[in-house]
Design an enzyme around this catalytic site. Structure first.
Site, short mmCIF file in Angstrom:
data_model
loop_
_atom_site.label_atom_id
_atom_site.label_comp_id
_atom_site.label_asym_id
_atom_site.label_seq_id
_atom_site.Cartn_x
_atom_site.Cartn_y
_atom_site.Cartn_z
N ASN A 1 -1.89 83.69 35.62
CA ASN A 1 -0.92 84.41 36.44
C ASN A 1 -0.89 85.85 35.92
O ASN A 1 -0.31 86.12 34.87
CB ASN A 1 0.47 83.77 36.32
CG ASN A 1 1.52 84.60 37.02
OD1 ASN A 1 1.21 85.42 37.89
ND2 ASN A 1 2.78 84.41 36.64
N TRP A 2 -1.52 86.72 36.67
CA TRP A 2 -1.63 88.12 36.21
C TRP A 2 -0.34 88.91 36.41
O TRP A 2 -0.25 90.06 35.99
CB TRP A 2 -2.75 88.83 36.97
CG TRP A 2 -4.13 88.50 36.50
CD1 TRP A 2 -4.48 87.68 35.46
CD2 TRP A 2 -5.35 89.01 37.04
NE1 TRP A 2 -5.85 87.64 35.33
CE2 TRP A 2 -6.41 88.45 36.28
CE3 TRP A 2 -5.66 89.88 38.09
CZ2 TRP A 2 -7.75 88.75 36.55
CZ3 TRP A 2 -6.99 90.16 38.35
CH2 TRP A 2 -8.02 89.60 37.58
N LYS A 3 0.62 88.33 37.11
CA LYS A 3 1.87 89.06 37.41
C LYS A 3 1.52 90.41 38.05
O LYS A 3 0.57 90.48 38.83
CB LYS A 3 2.71 89.24 36.15
CG LYS A 3 2.84 87.93 35.37
CD LYS A 3 3.85 88.02 34.27
CE LYS A 3 3.78 86.76 33.40
NZ LYS A 3 5.03 86.35 32.87
N HIS B 1 8.05 80.93 40.88
CA HIS B 1 7.96 81.36 39.48
C HIS B 1 9.33 81.87 39.02
O HIS B 1 10.07 82.46 39.81
CB HIS B 1 6.91 82.48 39.35
CG HIS B 1 6.57 82.79 37.94
ND1 HIS B 1 7.37 83.61 37.17
CD2 HIS B 1 5.55 82.40 37.14
CE1 HIS B 1 6.84 83.70 35.95
NE2 HIS B 1 5.74 82.98 35.90
N GLU C 1 10.23 84.35 37.43
CA GLU C 1 10.47 85.80 37.65
C GLU C 1 10.85 86.06 39.11
O GLU C 1 11.63 86.97 39.41
CB GLU C 1 9.23 86.61 37.22
CG GLU C 1 9.11 86.64 35.70
CD GLU C 1 7.69 86.78 35.18
OE1 GLU C 1 6.78 87.15 35.95
OE2 GLU C 1 7.48 86.52 33.98
N GLU D 1 7.70 75.41 33.25
CA GLU D 1 7.72 76.69 32.54
C GLU D 1 9.13 76.95 32.01
O GLU D 1 9.98 77.50 32.73
CB GLU D 1 7.33 77.82 33.50
CG GLU D 1 5.90 77.69 34.00
CD GLU D 1 5.28 79.07 34.20
OE1 GLU D 1 4.23 79.33 33.60
OE2 GLU D 1 5.85 79.89 34.93
N GLY E 1 6.56 84.84 28.26
CA GLY E 1 6.40 86.23 27.82
C GLY E 1 7.16 86.55 26.55
O GLY E 1 7.30 87.72 26.19
N SER F 1 3.88 81.28 27.08
CA SER F 1 3.22 81.77 25.87
C SER F 1 2.06 80.89 25.41
O SER F 1 1.89 80.66 24.20
CB SER F 1 4.26 81.98 24.75
OG SER F 1 5.20 82.96 25.13
N GLY G 1 0.25 83.43 31.53
CA GLY G 1 0.56 84.80 31.93
C GLY G 1 -0.19 85.80 31.07
O GLY G 1 -1.37 86.06 31.26
N GLY G 2 0.51 86.37 30.09
CA GLY G 2 -0.02 87.47 29.27
C GLY G 2 -1.45 87.27 28.77
O GLY G 2 -2.29 88.17 28.91
C1 PEP Z 1 3.74 82.91 33.37
O1 PEP Z 1 3.74 84.05 33.80
O2 PEP Z 1 3.76 81.94 34.14
C2 PEP Z 1 3.72 82.71 31.91
C3 PEP Z 1 3.76 81.49 31.43
O3 PEP Z 1 3.67 83.85 31.12
P1 PEP Z 1 3.30 83.94 29.55
O4 PEP Z 1 2.05 83.09 29.36
O5 PEP Z 1 3.04 85.38 29.31
O6 PEP Z 1 4.44 83.38 28.80
#
Ligand code: PEP
Length: 249
Positions: A9-11, A95, A97, A167, A173, A213, A234-235
């Protein structure tokens, strides 16, 4: 045996040019990788470039959101048909966010899920508790409520392609990862709720991803824990080497 799904997930990161560079560097690192399904969910603006860059590879490209209506006066929104037209078949729905910053609710998640299934997508529906809910021992209730409402009036037959991502919001994040045990427990709660909604056979086949994470150094422990059928990353998915290391856990 459930084939794991590892999704990026590049956001709101990367331009089309940067997407092209990502695929140029990432694809050779996962070439021939058949053990897991790989999906990269990019911003809308990068989808067409990414589909083109990933064509003929073992990596699919997905969206991070979609609207539930087929078309209409919904400024700034994107429909399932638009995504299908450019070769996208996976979509992240609900999600945290989106829930936190864009007022998405369990009800809009339900509308989006129905529209995505109707359009033949693989929807990745995100659920998860915030820190205060976990500390108040409400994780169970929150996960059950989010699933129950997301699946409202969805049949098992229609939902065949469904994927759920657990999640925990406190792990997204933040660098704080749920332990494999915490994730496995939450996955069991979700699988239990899915059993209620869609039956045991469906629940046994459902892929439940963990997100929060996930990094190269914790991917193996998480991916081999009971009931964890992949990851939403994500990150760490922004870097081709780090994401490939997770895929190759
Ligand atoms: C996400 O954006 O779904 C996520 C899990 O982010 P991160 O891996 O950065 O915690």
């Amino acid at each position: 045996m459930r084939k794991k799904l590892i999704a990026a997930n590049w956001k709101m990161y990367k331009t089309p040019e940067q997407s092209r560079e990502f695929f140029r560097d990432f694809l050779p690192l996962v070439e021939g990788h058949e053990r897991d399904e790989i999906v990269v969910c990019t911003p809308f603006i990068d989808l067409a470039t990414s589909v083109e860059a990933a064509r003929g590879s073992n990596v699919a490209v997905g969206a991070q959101n979609m609207h539930w209506e087929k078309e209409g006066a919904f400024t700034g929104e994107v429909s399932a048909a638009m995504l299908t037209a450019i070769g996208v078949a996976h979509v992240i729905i609900g999600h945290s966010e989106r829930r936190q910053y864009f007022n998405e609710t369990d009800d809009t998640v339900n509308l989006k899920l129905k529209a995505a299934l109707e359009a033949g997508f693989v929807p990745i529906v995100c659920v998860g508790e915030v820190l205060e809910e976990r500390e108040a021992n409400l994780t169970d209730d929150v996960l059950r409520r989010q699933c129950l409402r997301a699946f409202h009036k969805v049949s098992a037959k229609k939902a065949a392609s469904l994927v759920v991502a657990y999640e925990p919001v406190w792990a997204i994040g933040t660098g704080k990862t749920a332990t494999p045990e915490i994730a496995s427990d939450a996955h069991a709660i979700i699988r239990g709720e899915v059993t209620q909604s869609f039956g045991e056979e469906f629940a046994n086949n459902l892929r439940i991803l963990y997100g929060g994470s996930v990094k190269p150094d914790n991917a193996h422990a998480l991916m081999t824990a009971e009931g964890i059928d992949g990851a939403l990353v994500g990150g760490a998915s922004l870097d081709p080497k780090a994401f490939a290391a997770i895929v190759n856990y």
